[in-house]
Design a protein around this motif. Structure first.
Motif, PDB file in Angstrom:
ATOM      1  N   THR A 207       0.837  -1.227  -0.053  1.00 51.96           N
ATOM      2  CA  THR A 207      -0.117  -0.032  -0.153  1.00 51.96           C
ATOM      3  C   THR A 207       0.946   1.205  -0.136  1.00 51.96           C
ATOM      4  N   ARG A 208       2.035   1.199   0.867  1.00 52.16           N
ATOM      5  CA  ARG A 208       2.896   2.348   0.865  1.00 52.16           C
ATOM      6  C   ARG A 208       3.468   2.669  -0.523  1.00 52.16           C
ATOM      7  N   GLU A 209       3.651   1.420  -0.976  1.00 53.00           N
ATOM      8  CA  GLU A 209       4.568   1.721  -2.445  1.00 53.00           C
ATOM      9  C   GLU A 209       3.806   2.244  -3.431  1.00 53.00           C
TER      10      GLU A 209
ATOM     11  N   ASP B 123       0.187   6.753   4.555  1.00 54.91           N
ATOM     12  CA  ASP B 123       0.796   6.332   5.699  1.00 54.91           C
ATOM     13  C   ASP B 123      -0.079   5.250   6.582  1.00 54.91           C
TER      14      ASP B 123
ATOM     15  N   LEU C  66       2.151   3.127   8.663  1.00 54.34           N
ATOM     16  CA  LEU C  66       3.246   2.782   8.085  1.00 54.34           C
ATOM     17  C   LEU C  66       4.122   3.811   7.974  1.00 54.34           C
ATOM     18  N   THR C  67       4.075   4.828   8.906  1.00 53.87           N
ATOM     19  CA  THR C  67       5.053   6.013   8.895  1.00 53.87           C
ATOM     20  C   THR C  67       6.472   5.621   8.926  1.00 53.87           C
TER      21      THR C  67
ATOM     22  N   THR D  54       9.334   0.722   5.430  1.00 56.70           N
ATOM     23  CA  THR D  54       8.693  -0.566   4.808  1.00 56.70           C
ATOM     24  C   THR D  54       9.319  -1.642   5.233  1.00 56.70           C
TER      25      THR D  54
END
Length: 480
Positions: free
Chosen positions: A303-305, A310, A343-344, A347
């Motif tokens: 999701t972050r990528e 965040d 996700l801050t 990764t």
């Protein structure tokens, strides 16, 4: 055991037989026990014509039994199985047309009073049989009529292999109100064991089970005592606030809602073999997390990528089988919790797995409280739109025989505008199945999301780095 739709299950030409439960009107007794919260909510929602009367919510299974079928012994096995699980002998209905206000009426049949009638069809080709099975399941698996379940068997035509050992395939479908995903993986073993006892005299030795109706009544008593100060209510209230008044949605676009309902697209893959699954589990333990926390970490990293956000927000089901009497019972023993994975700043798998483990512990209270009851207290219906489910079914009785039995878990077609992903660990490894809207936007984004998540999980397996003590990383807590 792979979870798939009936359309993807291999069917051969043969003779299809329907096995239809029947109970005389005089045998039905008034039953004062209430329905579970999730059963009642499902019943009321499915009374709306837009939901097809519940015909889009069945679960099922298919598996093979060696030898030619003995119809009378198979009938007795089915009748004994129905006696074993009270939820198959009980029916709850709405008393009047007003689905929002009508009280529920339950009637139950005592053990030994349900018989199974047989309807044998002429030999047919695979597509005709598949179409008939779809119609049979859709017709019978509605929560508004009893039985809300049905059996069928398929005796294969010898065809080009007249010397092949005989076998027959058993199909079972039931409305979600009386069965869940874990219940489904119990069916093959129990029916096979009871049939073998009828056929050979070898004892089935099935463990005693409780009644889901008793569970639902006890759950309702407990849930009725909840108020807005309960931890589960606070958890959901915060989730609804940060998600704009709704449950979490898929992090990428899935296209516009269609003007008319269309069947969802589906995907199914083997992600790991058992050796790879064991390595992934070890990497999760290194991070002080369980397998599901590790899976969520990889979903979060993907999701972050792909989005740059965040937080990875999703709804996760959790079983509510809190005692040994419920371990083998048929029923809808499922709660759901919102998961909000931070996700801050990273990764890194170990860090995210540790955070996911903490988040699962934080939201545990929400997993054991019916979310429909929470919605009542908040005055807002909670409708999950993005769900990731995890089940470890390696230790289900006779799970090692599933490949030999060609056993599959089946689910109905869906017409909803949502995304559901199932991750199941079996004795053979890890299977992924998913359903999502059938449009180009959803297909591109959901498949891209799944592909990247699988790559990240594979990276964890192939990585030789050991997590504990690595500099600059958060110190993960133990357990999940």
């Amino acid at each position: 055991m792979q979870f798939t739709e009936l359309a993807d299950f291999p069917i051969s030409a043969g003779v299809l037989t329907e096995w239809l439960p029947y109970a005389p009107a005089a045998e039905w007794k008034q039953d004062s026990r209430p329905a579970s919260y999730i059963h009642e909510a499902h019943l009321r929602r499915c009374s709306d014509a837009r939901y097809g009367g519940g015909r889009e919510s069945w679960l099922g299974t298919a598996f093979e039994i060696d030898g030619e079928i003995d119809p009378e012994k198979f009938r007795r096995a089915l009748q004994r199985w129905i006696d074993r699980h009270e939820t198959l002998r009980s029916h709850t209905s709405l008393s009047v047309a007003d689905r929002a206000a009508s009280p529920l009426i339950r009637r139950t049949v005592p053990p030994g009073k349900v018989t199974v009638r047989r309807i044998r069809h002429d030999p047919s080709d695979p597509e005709t049989i598949r179409d008939h099975l779809h119609g049979l399941f859709d017709d019978y698996t509605t929560p508004h009529r009893w039985p809300a379940y049905v059996f069928a068997t398929l005796e294969q035509t010898p065809g080009d292999r007249p010397d092949a050992a005989p076998y027959f395939t058993v199909f079972f479908g039931a409305d979600h109100s009386i069965i869940d995903g874990y219940s489904i993986v119990l069916v093959a073993h129990e029916i096979t064991a009871l049939y073998e006892e009828e056929r050979t005299g070898r004892r089935a030795e099935l463990f005693p089970v409780g009644s889901y109706i008793d569970f639902g009544a006890a759950e309702r008593d407990e849930s009725d005592q909840l108020d807005e100060g309960h931890e589960a209510v606070r958890i959901w209230k915060h989730t609804l606030k940060v998600c704009g008044g709704n449950a979490p949605s898929f992090p990428l676009p899935i296209g516009p809602r269609p003007a008319h309902p269309i069947p969802q697209h589906r995907a199914s893959e083997r992600w790991f073999d058992e050796a790879q699954a064991s390595v992934f589990a070890a990497r999760c333990r290194d991070a002080g997390a369980g397998f599901f926390a590790g899976v969520l970490a990889c979903f979060g990293a993907a999701t972050r990528e792909l989005t740059g956000v965040d937080n990875f927000r999703v709804v996760a089901p959790s079983h509510t089988r809190t005692g040994p009497m419920w371990a083998g019972a048929l029923g809808w023993f499922v709660g759901v919790r919102p998961v909000d994975l931070d996700l801050t700043g990273t990764t890194d798998f170990a860090v995210l797995a540790a955070r996911a483990a903490r988040e699962l512990r934080r939201t545990r209270a929400a997993a054991v409280v019916p979310f429909d009851r929470v919605g009542e207290l908040l005055g807002v219906p909670i409708r999950p739109k993005f769900v990731v489910s995890y089940m470890d079914v390696r230790f289900v009785p006779m799970a090692a025989q599933w490949p030999e039995w060609n056993a599959r878990a089946l689910r109905s077609r869906s017409f909803a505008h949502d995304v559901y992903i199932w991750i199941n660990r079996t004795p053979e490894g890890v299977n992924m199945s998913a359903r999502f809207p059938d449009n180009p936007v959803a297909a591109a984004n959901v498949l891209r999301f799944l592909h990247r998540t699988r790559e990240l999980m594979c990276d964890v397996v192939t990585s030789s780095a050991r997590v504990p003590g690595a500099p600059g990383r958060e110190v993960p807590p133990t357990g999940e």
